[in-house]
Motif scaffolding. Structure first.
Motif, mmCIF file in Angstrom:
data_model
loop_
_atom_site.group_PDB
_atom_site.id
_atom_site.type_symbol
_atom_site.label_atom_id
_atom_site.label_comp_id
_atom_site.label_asym_id
_atom_site.label_seq_id
_atom_site.Cartn_x
_atom_site.Cartn_y
_atom_site.Cartn_z
ATOM 1 N N ILE A 139 0.852 -1.158 -0.074
ATOM 2 C CA ILE A 139 0.111 -0.017 -0.121
ATOM 3 C C ILE A 139 0.779 1.210 -0.069
ATOM 4 N N ASP A 140 0.501 2.059 -0.752
ATOM 5 C CA ASP A 140 1.442 3.371 -0.938
ATOM 6 C C ASP A 140 0.721 4.380 -0.704
ATOM 7 N N THR A 141 0.936 5.088 0.407
ATOM 8 C CA THR A 141 0.300 6.338 1.135
ATOM 9 C C THR A 141 1.488 7.472 1.349
ATOM 10 N N VAL A 185 13.710 7.632 -2.478
ATOM 11 C CA VAL A 185 13.223 8.848 -2.870
ATOM 12 C C VAL A 185 12.085 8.821 -3.829
ATOM 13 N N SER A 186 11.464 9.917 -4.218
ATOM 14 C CA SER A 186 10.322 10.210 -5.255
ATOM 15 C C SER A 186 10.689 11.525 -5.824
ATOM 16 N N ASN A 187 10.407 11.571 -7.149
ATOM 17 C CA ASN A 187 10.432 12.606 -8.064
ATOM 18 C C ASN A 187 11.782 13.137 -8.118
ATOM 19 N N PHE A 188 13.060 12.415 -7.687
ATOM 20 C CA PHE A 188 14.294 12.739 -7.921
ATOM 21 C C PHE A 188 14.566 12.697 -9.413
ATOM 22 N N PRO A 226 0.603 4.979 -13.040
ATOM 23 C CA PRO A 226 0.759 3.862 -13.766
ATOM 24 C C PRO A 226 -0.209 3.593 -14.923
ATOM 25 N N LEU A 227 -1.501 4.313 -14.484
ATOM 26 C CA LEU A 227 -2.665 4.025 -15.443
ATOM 27 C C LEU A 227 -2.449 5.449 -16.477
ATOM 28 N N ALA A 228 -1.617 6.302 -16.217
ATOM 29 C CA ALA A 228 -1.644 7.574 -16.552
ATOM 30 C C ALA A 228 -2.996 8.377 -16.195
ATOM 31 N N ARG A 229 -3.438 8.034 -15.105
ATOM 32 C CA ARG A 229 -4.640 8.776 -14.523
ATOM 33 C C ARG A 229 -6.008 8.234 -15.656
ATOM 34 N N ALA A 230 -5.813 7.297 -16.325
ATOM 35 C CA ALA A 230 -7.054 7.037 -17.086
ATOM 36 C C ALA A 230 -7.051 7.873 -18.312
ATOM 37 N N PRO A 244 -1.197 1.122 -9.066
ATOM 38 C CA PRO A 244 -2.556 1.690 -9.469
ATOM 39 C C PRO A 244 -3.283 2.167 -8.324
ATOM 40 N N LYS A 245 -4.042 3.426 -8.443
ATOM 41 C CA LYS A 245 -5.117 3.608 -7.469
ATOM 42 C C LYS A 245 -6.325 3.356 -7.994
ATOM 43 N N SER A 246 -7.147 2.881 -7.021
ATOM 44 C CA SER A 246 -8.730 2.919 -7.371
ATOM 45 C C SER A 246 -9.461 2.889 -6.117
ATOM 46 N N ALA A 247 -10.482 3.473 -5.970
ATOM 47 C CA ALA A 247 -11.395 3.567 -4.985
ATOM 48 C C ALA A 247 -12.490 2.560 -5.267
ATOM 49 N N SER A 248 -12.613 1.787 -6.326
ATOM 50 C CA SER A 248 -13.538 1.064 -6.787
ATOM 51 C C SER A 248 -13.344 -0.402 -6.452
ATOM 52 N N ASN A 292 -14.333 -3.242 -7.707
ATOM 53 C CA ASN A 292 -14.180 -3.931 -9.153
ATOM 54 C C ASN A 292 -12.833 -3.595 -9.727
ATOM 55 N N ARG A 293 -12.726 -2.306 -9.791
ATOM 56 C CA ARG A 293 -11.363 -1.832 -10.508
ATOM 57 C C ARG A 293 -9.969 -2.378 -9.824
ATOM 58 N N ILE A 294 -10.142 -2.323 -8.556
ATOM 59 C CA ILE A 294 -9.126 -2.792 -7.608
ATOM 60 C C ILE A 294 -8.868 -4.346 -8.017
HETATM 61 N N1 LIG Z 1 5.185 10.254 -5.404
HETATM 62 C C1 LIG Z 1 4.419 11.175 -6.061
HETATM 63 O O1 LIG Z 1 4.729 12.370 -6.009
HETATM 64 C C2 LIG Z 1 3.010 10.726 -6.443
HETATM 65 C C3 LIG Z 1 2.389 11.495 -7.084
HETATM 66 C C4 LIG Z 1 0.982 10.897 -7.699
HETATM 67 C C5 LIG Z 1 0.670 9.629 -7.291
HETATM 68 N N2 LIG Z 1 1.599 8.884 -6.330
HETATM 69 C C6 LIG Z 1 1.050 7.494 -6.029
HETATM 70 O O2 LIG Z 1 1.006 6.682 -7.188
HETATM 71 C C7 LIG Z 1 -0.572 6.176 -7.107
HETATM 72 C C8 LIG Z 1 -1.223 6.080 -8.483
HETATM 73 O O3 LIG Z 1 -1.093 7.260 -9.170
HETATM 74 P P1 LIG Z 1 -2.437 8.174 -9.673
HETATM 75 O O4 LIG Z 1 -3.415 8.014 -8.329
HETATM 76 O O5 LIG Z 1 -1.982 9.361 -9.817
HETATM 77 O O6 LIG Z 1 -2.913 7.642 -10.831
HETATM 78 P P2 LIG Z 1 -3.274 6.097 -11.734
HETATM 79 O O7 LIG Z 1 -3.313 5.078 -10.635
HETATM 80 O O8 LIG Z 1 -2.694 6.167 -12.653
HETATM 81 O O9 LIG Z 1 -4.884 6.429 -12.007
HETATM 82 C C9 LIG Z 1 -5.957 6.605 -10.950
HETATM 83 C C10 LIG Z 1 -6.944 6.936 -11.767
HETATM 84 O O10 LIG Z 1 -7.471 5.737 -12.710
HETATM 85 C C11 LIG Z 1 -8.842 5.381 -12.247
HETATM 86 N N3 LIG Z 1 -8.775 3.998 -12.412
HETATM 87 C C12 LIG Z 1 -8.263 3.094 -11.716
HETATM 88 N N4 LIG Z 1 -8.368 1.881 -11.999
HETATM 89 C C13 LIG Z 1 -9.142 1.929 -13.288
HETATM 90 C C14 LIG Z 1 -9.673 0.987 -14.030
HETATM 91 N N5 LIG Z 1 -9.488 -0.220 -14.037
HETATM 92 N N6 LIG Z 1 -10.600 1.257 -15.084
HETATM 93 C C15 LIG Z 1 -10.567 2.833 -15.275
HETATM 94 N N7 LIG Z 1 -10.445 3.727 -14.409
HETATM 95 C C16 LIG Z 1 -9.524 3.223 -13.493
HETATM 96 C C17 LIG Z 1 -9.074 5.772 -10.886
HETATM 97 O O11 LIG Z 1 -10.521 6.060 -10.616
HETATM 98 P P3 LIG Z 1 -11.227 5.269 -9.446
HETATM 99 O O12 LIG Z 1 -10.620 5.603 -8.143
HETATM 100 O O13 LIG Z 1 -12.558 5.825 -9.604
HETATM 101 O O14 LIG Z 1 -11.232 3.802 -9.871
HETATM 102 C C18 LIG Z 1 -8.064 7.282 -10.949
HETATM 103 O O15 LIG Z 1 -9.141 8.024 -11.513
HETATM 104 C C19 LIG Z 1 -1.159 7.205 -6.226
HETATM 105 O O16 LIG Z 1 -2.433 6.755 -5.600
HETATM 106 C C20 LIG Z 1 -0.153 7.659 -5.275
HETATM 107 O O17 LIG Z 1 -0.175 6.379 -4.283
HETATM 108 C C21 LIG Z 1 2.766 9.479 -6.027
#
Ligand SMILES: NC(=O)c1ccc[n+]([C@@H]2O[C@H](COP(=O)([O-])OP(=O)(O)OC[C@H]3O[C@@H](n4cnc5c(N)ncnc54)[C@H](OP(=O)(O)O)[C@@H]3O)[C@@H](O)[C@H]2O)c1
Length: 272
Positions: A37-39, A134-137, A188-192, A228-232, A234-236
Motif C-alpha cells: 500500500i502506498d500512502t 526517494v520520489s521525484n528525484f 501507472p494508469l496515466a490517470r486513465a 495503481p489507485k482505485s477507490a472501486s 471492481n477496479r481494484i
Molecule cells: N510520489 C508522487 O509524487 C506521487 C504522485 C502521484 C501519485 N502517487 C502515487 O501513485 C498512485 C497511483 O497514481 P495516481 O493515483 O496518480 O494515478 P493512476 O493510478 O494512474 O490512476 C488513477 C485513476 O484511474 C482510475 N482507475 C483506476 N483503475 C481503473 C480501471 N481499471 N479502469 C478505469 N479507471 C481506473 C481511478 O479512478 P477510480 O478510483 O474511480 O477507480 C483514478 O481516477 C497514487 O495513488 C499515489 O499512491 C505518487
C-alpha cells in the motif's frame, strides 16, 4: 532491493482518497491479494491505511510482516523535523514501522537534501523504517540521485516517479538502473487519460484485457513497481489481474512508441 529487502512489485496507491474510502479500498485490495500500500503524509489518509491494514489482519490471520506499507515525508524542513514528521506519521497510522519511507520531493536544495537523507538513514537504523527511498528525484542526468552517489552515502532503494507508456522518463530510468535503484511508477494508469488511445484499445482487444491492465502489464514488464489507485472494489480487482498474460516484444515496442512526455500531475523535470 539494494538493501537486501524485498518489495512487492504490485500495490495500491491511495492518493486523493478520503479516510473512509481508503480504509475500505485497503481492505478490499488486501483481500484481493495486494500486499503493498502506498500512502503519504500529503494524502491525509495514513490513519485510514493503518485501519484498513488492521481490519484485514484481524479477519485474515495474515501477519503484519507480510504487508508492505510505504509513506512519504511531506515537508523538507531539516533533520529534526523530518524525524518528528516520520514519528507523527507512524502514530497516525498506528504502525510500529513503515516498510519504505520516501522523501516525497527533492525540493530545498542540495544541502537540505543531504540533511534529509541523513535523517532517513538514521530512521532506518532506529527501526522506524525498514527501507529508505526517494520520489521525484530528477533533473538532468538525475542530478538529485548523482549527488547522493557523489557523497558515498547508502543509496535509496527506489525512486518513485511518473511512468507509463505515455511518459517514459528514459534518462531518469537509465540513471537509476545504473546504480541498482528500482523504479516505482506513480500514475501507472496515466490517470486513465489515454484508455481510448487506438493502440491501447487494439492491444487490449488482442489480449482480451482492459486498457488499465495493458498499462500495468507494460510497467511490470519493464521491471517497474506499479501502484495503481482505485477507490472501486471492481477496479481494484481488475487491476490485479495482470499476472496471467505477457505482452509480446512487438507489442511492448508499440507501447514504448507512445511516449509523449504526458504530465498527469506535477512535472518532475521542473523540481529543484
Ligand atoms: N510520489 C508522487 O509524487 C506521487 C504522485 C502521484 C501519485 N502517487 C502515487 O501513485 C498512485 C497511483 O497514481 P495516481 O493515483 O496518480 O494515478 P493512476 O493510478 O494512474 O490512476 C488513477 C485513476 O484511474 C482510475 N482507475 C483506476 N483503475 C481503473 C480501471 N481499471 N479502469 C478505469 N479507471 C481506473 C481511478 O479512478 P477510480 O478510483 O474511480 O477507480 C483514478 O481516477 C497514487 O495513488 C499515489 O499512491 C505518487
Amino acid at each position: 532491493m539494494l538493501d537486501g529487502r524485498k518489495v512487492p512489485a504490485f500495490g495500491l496507491g491511495v492518493y486523493e482518497m478520503s479516510g473512509p474510502q481508503t480504509r475500505a479500498a485497503v481492505a478490499w485490495a488486501l483481500e484481493a491479494g495486494y500486499r503493498h500500500i502506498d500512502t503519504a503524509e500529503w494524502y491525509e489518509n495514513e490513519a485510514a491505511v493503518g485501519d484498513g491494514v488492521r481490519d484485514f489482519l484481524a479477519s485474515s490471520g495474515v501477519s503484519r510482516d507480510d504487508i508492505f506499507v510505504t509513506s512519504k515525508l511531506m515537508h523538507n524542513r531539516g533533520y529534526d523535523a523530518a524525524l518528528r514528521d516520520l514519528r507523527a506519521s507512524l502514530r497516525r497510522a498506528r504502525l510500529d514501522y513503515f516498510d519504505l519511507y520516501l522523501l516525497h520531493a527533492p525540493s530545498g536544495g542540495s544541502a537540505m537534501r543531504a540533511e534529509l537523507w541523513r535523517a532517513m538513514l538514521d530512521a532506518k537504523k532506529a527501526g522506524l523504517i525498514k527501507s529508505a527511498g526517494v520520489s521525484n528525484f530528477s533533473r538532468e542526468a538525475t542530478k538529485h540521485i548523482e549527488e547522493i552517489v557523489a557523497r558515498g552515502d547508502e543509496l535509496p532503494v527506489v525512486n518513485q516517479i511518473d511512468l507509463h507508456p505515455f511518459q517514459r522518463h528514459l534518462e531518469y530510468v537509465e540513471s537509476c538502473r545504473k546504480h541498482g535503484i528500482l523504479l516505482e511508477a506513480w500514475a501507472p494508469l496515466a490517470r486513465a487519460m489515454r484508455f481510448e488511445h487506438p493502440v491501447i484499445e487494439t492491444v487490449a482487444e488482442k489480449y482480451s484485457k482492459t486498457p488499465a491492465q495493458i498499462h500495468l502489464r507494460w510497467g511490470l514488464q519493464h521491471g517497474f513497481i506499479v501502484i495503481p489507485k482505485s477507490a472501486s472494489r471492481n477496479r481494484i480487482i481488475e487491476n490485479s489481474r495482470v499476472f496471467d498474460f505477457e505482452l509480446s516484444a512487438d507489442d511492448m515496442e508499440q507501447l514504448d512508441a507512445l511516449d509523449e512526455n504526458l504530465v498527469t500531475d506535477w512535472d518532475i523535470t521542473k523540481l529543484d
